[in-house]
Design a protein around this motif. Structure first.
Motif, PDB file in Angstrom:
ATOM      1  N   GLU A 159     -39.209 -16.120  -7.068  1.00 53.12           N
ATOM      2  CA  GLU A 159     -39.666 -14.947  -6.306  1.00 53.12           C
ATOM      3  C   GLU A 159     -38.797 -13.736  -6.623  1.00 53.12           C
ATOM      4  N   ILE A 160     -39.385 -12.567  -6.369  1.00 55.95           N
ATOM      5  CA  ILE A 160     -38.712 -11.307  -6.677  1.00 55.95           C
ATOM      6  C   ILE A 160     -37.840 -10.891  -5.493  1.00 55.95           C
ATOM      7  N   VAL A 161     -36.602 -10.538  -5.789  1.00 53.00           N
ATOM      8  CA  VAL A 161     -35.735  -9.990  -4.730  1.00 53.00           C
ATOM      9  C   VAL A 161     -35.142  -8.660  -5.188  1.00 53.00           C
ATOM     10  N   LEU A 162     -34.880  -7.793  -4.222  1.00 49.95           N
ATOM     11  CA  LEU A 162     -34.148  -6.561  -4.489  1.00 49.95           C
ATOM     12  C   LEU A 162     -32.711  -6.964  -4.812  1.00 49.95           C
ATOM     13  N   ALA A 163     -32.151  -6.431  -5.916  1.00 49.98           N
ATOM     14  CA  ALA A 163     -30.811  -6.851  -6.346  1.00 49.98           C
ATOM     15  C   ALA A 163     -29.870  -5.643  -6.436  1.00 49.98           C
ATOM     16  N   ASP A 164     -28.740  -5.828  -7.090  1.00 46.98           N
ATOM     17  CA  ASP A 164     -27.774  -4.760  -7.350  1.00 46.98           C
ATOM     18  C   ASP A 164     -27.249  -4.126  -6.060  1.00 46.98           C
ATOM     19  N   GLU A 165     -27.323  -2.792  -5.940  1.00 50.10           N
ATOM     20  CA  GLU A 165     -26.769  -2.097  -4.780  1.00 50.10           C
ATOM     21  C   GLU A 165     -27.613  -0.871  -4.466  1.00 50.10           C
ATOM     22  N   ILE A 166     -27.511  -0.395  -3.230  1.00 53.53           N
ATOM     23  CA  ILE A 166     -28.069   0.918  -2.861  1.00 53.53           C
ATOM     24  C   ILE A 166     -26.919   1.658  -2.199  1.00 53.53           C
ATOM     25  N   SER A 167     -26.467   2.720  -2.831  1.00 54.63           N
ATOM     26  CA  SER A 167     -25.263   3.415  -2.374  1.00 54.63           C
ATOM     27  C   SER A 167     -25.303   4.849  -2.900  1.00 54.63           C
ATOM     28  N   PRO A 168     -24.337   5.673  -2.549  1.00 50.27           N
ATOM     29  CA  PRO A 168     -24.331   7.035  -3.115  1.00 50.27           C
ATOM     30  C   PRO A 168     -24.128   7.053  -4.642  1.00 50.27           C
ATOM     31  N   ASP A 169     -23.804   5.894  -5.242  1.00 52.77           N
ATOM     32  CA  ASP A 169     -23.764   5.816  -6.708  1.00 52.77           C
ATOM     33  C   ASP A 169     -25.178   5.778  -7.283  1.00 52.77           C
ATOM     34  N   THR A 170     -26.114   5.243  -6.508  1.00 50.30           N
ATOM     35  CA  THR A 170     -27.454   4.988  -7.053  1.00 50.30           C
ATOM     36  C   THR A 170     -28.549   5.832  -6.382  1.00 50.30           C
ATOM     37  N   CYS A 171     -28.138   6.711  -5.477  1.00 54.59           N
ATOM     38  CA  CYS A 171     -29.104   7.599  -4.799  1.00 54.59           C
ATOM     39  C   CYS A 171     -28.609   9.034  -4.920  1.00 54.59           C
ATOM     40  N   ARG A 172     -29.536   9.994  -4.837  1.00 54.64           N
ATOM     41  CA  ARG A 172     -29.109  11.379  -4.597  1.00 54.64           C
ATOM     42  C   ARG A 172     -29.385  11.681  -3.140  1.00 54.64           C
ATOM     43  N   LEU A 173     -28.357  12.114  -2.439  1.00 55.55           N
ATOM     44  CA  LEU A 173     -28.423  12.333  -0.997  1.00 55.55           C
ATOM     45  C   LEU A 173     -27.952  13.747  -0.697  1.00 55.55           C
ATOM     46  N   TRP A 174     -28.830  14.543  -0.097  1.00 50.59           N
ATOM     47  CA  TRP A 174     -28.462  15.929   0.236  1.00 50.59           C
ATOM     48  C   TRP A 174     -28.461  16.119   1.745  1.00 50.59           C
ATOM     49  N   ASP A 175     -27.474  16.842   2.250  1.00 52.59           N
ATOM     50  CA  ASP A 175     -27.470  17.186   3.666  1.00 52.59           C
ATOM     51  C   ASP A 175     -28.731  18.007   3.964  1.00 52.59           C
ATOM     52  N   VAL A 176     -29.410  17.675   5.063  1.00 50.71           N
ATOM     53  CA  VAL A 176     -30.687  18.323   5.378  1.00 50.71           C
ATOM     54  C   VAL A 176     -30.542  19.845   5.486  1.00 50.71           C
TER      55      VAL A 176
END
Ligand code: TMP
Ligand code: ASP
Length: 264
Positions: free
Chosen positions: A192-209
């Motif tokens: 089965e497929i699973v979400l792997a690796d990481e989700i963090s500010p290394d892998t996202c662009r996050l801007w203050d609203v």
């Protein structure tokens, strides 16, 4: 759970085997790289923050029915995860145009996209993770069509959930990258497929609203400074770090559990 030999070392993480065949340990390093390893530095505290932020996000996603590789966080820098066979594709989702999309196609930075834009990159450092068409995935059998259909659905849902998580703490989710893997489900006797690796500010662009201040790895890519402070801000807003905490005061060498020292 015994930590065994190193199985794989990437740019920001190391995978170690354990005494259980199906489980491995994911260790978060402080190393930061950009532009396919051309720019490198060590950012003290980044690994600790990404470990904690990624644990929080994957746990939240899992509570909403997304299957992930995460079993549990073990200590400041490590997580116990399922040993997944990683699909060699980076799944990129964009809600606002910036980064390589703006550069490649001349789309004005900050353009809000009418609907999420999915991109696929072939995970191959030697080639600089090139952008590919979906058809390449099937032509070279990097994944089956049913797998990609399932992944696309999961990715779409994850985008909704992540936008909600971040919007709730005054952050715009501009874009991000996901990785998926295959694990064996013993009960169902199939992979089965699973979400792997990481989700963090290394892998996202996050801007203050409000201010559109960048709270992610673009601070490193673009030499904006205060990288750890930005990651800390994300952790604080997500409620996983007490207000008064300053991560630079943590003794990283000795710390084995998540105990942040309070600022005096
Ligand atoms: P890009 O605009 O540089 O293509 O990046 C898109 C998103 O993917 C951004 O949130 C950063 C993330 N990303 C990674 O996590 N790893 C990578 O190697 C690259 C190139 C991007
Ligand atoms: N992670 C990639 C690298 O090391 C690119 C990036 O995140 O910008 O080069």
């Amino acid at each position: 759970m015994n930590k065994g030999k190193k199985l794989y070392e990437g740019k920001a993480k190391i995978i170690y085997e354990t005494n259980e065949k199906d489980l491995v340990i994911q260790h978060f390093k402080d190393d930061a790289t950009a532009f396919n390893n051309l720019k490198k530095a060590s950012v003290e505290g980044k690994g600790v923050l990404n470990n904690r932020i990624s644990e929080h996000i994957l746990t939240s996603l899992s509570q909403c029915g997304i299957k992930t590789h995460l079993i549990k966080r073990l200590n400041m820098r490590e997580q116990l995860i399922k040993h997944a066979e990683i699909i060699p594709i980076e799944f990129i989702v964009r809600n606002i145009a910036t980064g390589s999309l703006s550069k490649r196609l001349g789309i004005a930075d900050g353009t809000i996209l009418e609907k999420p834009l999915f991109e696929y990159c072939y995970k191959k450092d030697e080639l600089g993770d090139p952008l590919i068409a979906k058809e390449h995935i099937f032509a070279f059998d990097w994944a089956k069509e049913e797998e990609i259909n399932e992944i696309d659905k999961m990715t779409f849902r994850i985008n909704d959930l992540l936008q909600g998580i971040f919007r709730g703490v005054g952050i715009k989710l501009v874009d991000f990258k996901l990785e998926y893997g295959r694990v064996w489900n013993k009960e169902k006797n199939k992979s089965e497929i699973v979400l792997a690796d990481e989700i963090s500010p290394d892998t996202c662009r996050l801007w203050d609203v409000k201010s559109e201040k960048k709270l992610d790895k673009d601070r490193f890519r673009k030499d904006l400074g205060n990288i750890v402070q930005a990651y800390q801000e994300v952790a604080r807003r997500l409620g996983i770090m007490p207000e008064e905490t300053n991560i630079s005061e943590v003794n990283f060498g000795k710390a084995t559990s998540l105990k942040f020292k309070k600022k005096k």
